[in-house]
Design an enzyme around this catalytic site. Structure first.
Site, mmCIF file in Angstrom:
data_model
loop_
_atom_site.group_PDB
_atom_site.id
_atom_site.type_symbol
_atom_site.label_atom_id
_atom_site.label_comp_id
_atom_site.label_asym_id
_atom_site.label_seq_id
_atom_site.Cartn_x
_atom_site.Cartn_y
_atom_site.Cartn_z
ATOM 1 N N ILE A 71 38.110 -70.220 14.302
ATOM 2 C CA ILE A 71 37.039 -69.676 13.471
ATOM 3 C C ILE A 71 35.723 -69.742 14.257
ATOM 4 C CG2 ILE A 71 35.920 -69.711 11.210
ATOM 5 C CD1 ILE A 71 38.209 -71.537 10.229
ATOM 6 N N PRO A 72 35.565 -68.881 15.271
ATOM 7 C CA PRO A 72 34.271 -68.856 15.952
ATOM 8 C C PRO A 72 33.189 -68.417 14.966
ATOM 9 C CG PRO A 72 35.679 -67.055 16.714
ATOM 10 C CD PRO A 72 36.500 -67.904 15.787
ATOM 11 N N HIS A 73 32.027 -69.041 15.050
ATOM 12 C CA HIS A 73 30.978 -68.715 14.083
ATOM 13 C C HIS A 73 29.597 -68.921 14.687
ATOM 14 C CE1 HIS A 73 32.171 -72.946 13.527
ATOM 15 N NE2 HIS A 73 30.910 -73.178 13.270
ATOM 16 N N ALA A 74 28.640 -68.203 14.100
ATOM 17 C CA ALA A 74 27.257 -68.273 14.560
ATOM 18 C C ALA A 74 26.329 -67.796 13.451
ATOM 19 C CB ALA A 74 27.074 -67.396 15.803
#
Length: 160
Positions: A71-74
């Site tokens: 779950i890459p997130h920014a």
């Protein structure tokens, strides 16, 4: 913005055109860049900014969730709501996941810069959905983007 706003799972967070059945990437860095480009096109944002924010977050610790998912997130300026993009990779890749398993399902979460609690709630919603024993197998078995989105919408792990 999101395709729908409510419903089980996290289908309501997925942006229009935000399901990619075969993201062409064979390494983590290539996957982050491809996700950034897809999100930038859909949101009218800078792919370079999204990519840099994703890389900065990954430097803090892997977003490899376990079970073959990450779950890459920014957080980004200019967004008004949390949005997600879901992608499958043609082959699992090393993501440095907590369980050591390679990753083949990615869920990109982008949130407004000031979305503290909303960002955390969206992450929790996504992680609960991915922990549902039926969700990841359904995503992997789905033949196309519509079937992938339907798999997310039918997730039973989250009460409405």
């Amino acid at each position: 913005m999101p395709a729908t706003s409510l419903g089980p799972g996290f289908a309501g967070l997925v942006m229009d055109g935000g399901v990619i059945p075969a993201l062409p990437a064979l390494a983590k860095e290539a996957a982050l860049l491809a996700l950034a480009r897809h999100a930038a096109d859909a949101l009218g944002q800078s792919a370079l900014l999204i990519h840099e924010r994703l890389r900065t977050r990954e430097a803090l610790g892997s977003t490899g969730f376990g079970g073959g998912a990450a779950i890459p997130h920014a957080r980004l300026p200019g967004l008004t709501a949390c949005v997600a993009l879901v992608a499958r990779l043609p082959e699992p890749i090393d993501w440095g996941a907590v369980d050591g398993e390679p990753v083949d399902v990615l869920v990109l979460l982008l949130s407004p810069e000031d979305a503290g609690a909303d960002h955390l709630k969206a992450l929790a919603r996504i992680s609960r959905s991915l922990r549902d024993p039926a969700t990841l197998p359904a995503l992997r078995a789905a033949r196309d983007a519509g079937a992938m989105l339907a798999a997310l919408a039918s997730d039973t792990s989250i009460a409405a």
